[in-house]
Design an enzyme around this catalytic site. Structure first.
Site, PDB file in Angstrom:
ATOM      1  N   HIS A 140       0.850  -1.188   0.000  1.00 29.19           N
ATOM      2  CA  HIS A 140       0.000   0.000   0.000  1.00 29.19           C
ATOM      3  C   HIS A 140       0.888   1.240   0.000  1.00 29.19           C
ATOM      4  CE1 HIS A 140      -3.283   2.710   0.826  1.00 29.19           C
ATOM      5  NE2 HIS A 140      -2.661   3.159   1.906  1.00 29.19           N
ATOM      6  N   LYS A 161      -0.200  10.880   1.083  1.00 28.34           N
ATOM      7  CA  LYS A 161       0.678  10.320   0.042  1.00 28.34           C
ATOM      8  C   LYS A 161       0.247  10.763  -1.357  1.00 28.34           C
ATOM      9  CE  LYS A 161      -0.223   6.102   1.287  1.00 28.34           C
ATOM     10  NZ  LYS A 161      -1.117   6.388   2.432  1.00 28.34           N
ATOM     11  N   ASP A 179      -1.926   3.801  -4.582  1.00 28.13           N
ATOM     12  CA  ASP A 179      -2.658   2.882  -3.701  1.00 28.13           C
ATOM     13  C   ASP A 179      -2.071   1.475  -3.714  1.00 28.13           C
ATOM     14  OD1 ASP A 179      -4.646   2.316  -1.801  1.00 28.13           O
ATOM     15  OD2 ASP A 179      -5.906   1.422  -3.345  1.00 28.13           O
TER      16      ASP A 179
END
Length: 311
Positions: A140, A161, A179
């Site tokens: 992730h 992020k 992701d």
């Protein structure tokens, strides 16, 4: 163990099928191809029979110089090991391959042909097989390429992020994956970062939703893969934590037994996180060239201390 089919190889390189159509579903599980040589004279110790077998001008010319009986015997001994397939390079004439077509059709082994030179095709095939069959994991995070340097951004959900990646894209850098980042080990020292196909070009932003960076910012805002050379973890700022350490000794994160330099960046309102990521990338590049700002600073301190100790 990961594998692909001969049909995948045909599709990737637009190979021409000469024989063995029923064997297109045969699996390829070994990276790198093989050019049979000693096998034609009967030496089969260490023969990598699970690899794609490539026949260039050298191999075909040698077989042509044999008598019909010797030729059938030599190629028959190789075919009996049932490799995934044979690939003939240089678009060599079908008439000169009749004996090979007969053997492959009989054993159900695909015989393929390419117009590429032997050296060129082997290079392309090895690269394709290495990536396709490489061990992989999914993590992730967000993968970006900053000025040619592959970076994996990690952190808890909602830490920022994707927003950091967006700022980097607007500054001219590139998104690789958001992701779900696929990491592939293509050598004992190399990790390749890429997307899973479904998220290609997409960036998920809270309160905004999905955006396609290639359509908004142009094709230069995205690339399919990059070598991961920095692992950056984004964390929330904590009071009373020491954040000005020199970090002379680098830290690492390990993925599939490959050590990647690790940096932790703590987030605080007003901090230019994208700028810090750019600085980290440039600083890593300088380290690669043998320069360390922290080491130079320590040398200056030591030199200054020694100077003061002199009478």
């Amino acid at each position: 163990m990961k594998s692909i089919t001969v049909q995948d190889l045909v599709n990737r390189f637009h190979l021409e099928l000469l024989a063995g159509q029923n064997g297109l579903d045969r699996t390829i599980s070994k990276p790198r191809v093989h050019r049979p040589g000693l096998e034609f004279v009967g030496y089969f110790d260490f023969f990598p029979q699970q690899r794609v077998q490539v026949l260039g001008r050298k191999e075909i010319t040698y077989l042509h110089k044999q008598t019909e009986e010797e030729r059938d015997s030599r190629i028959g001994h190789v075919v009996q090991y049932h490799p995934p397939c044979f690939v003939v390079t240089w678009n060599q004439e079908i008439e000169g391959l009749r004996y090979l077509i007969t053997h492959c059709e009989k054993e159900g082994i695909p015989l393929l042909r390419t117009p590429d030179s032997t050296t060129k095709w082997i290079g392309m095939a090895d690269a394709f097989l290495t990536k396709s069959l490489a061990p992989e994991i999914q993590v992730h995070g967000v993968c970006v390429n900053v000025a040619g340097i592959g970076i994996l951004l990690r952190g808890k959900s909602g830490v920022g992020k994707s927003e950091t990646a967006l700022t980097l894209i607007r500054r001219g850098h590139r998104l690789v994956a958001d992701d779900a980042v696929v990491l592939k080990k293509i050598s004992p020292e190399t990790i390749l970062g890429t997307h899973d196909g479904n998220t290609k070009e997409f960036l998920a932003l809270r309160s905004v939703g999905l955006i396609n960076v290639a359509r908004i910012y142009g094709r230069g805002a995205f690339q399919d893969e990059t070598r991961i050379v920095l692992d950056i973890e984004l964390t929330q700022w904590k009071e009373h934590e020491l954040y000005n350490e020199l970090d002379v000794e680098p830290k690492y994160t390990t993925y599939m037994d490959v050590k990647i330099p690790h940096i932790q960046i703590s987030l605080q309102p007003g901090r230019d996180v994208a700028g810090l990521v750019e600085a980290a990338a440039n600083n890593w590049y300088l380290r690669l060239q043998g320069y360390s700002a922290a080491e130079e600073f320590m040398q200056r301190i030591e030199a200054s201390a020694q100077q003061k100790q002199k009478p």
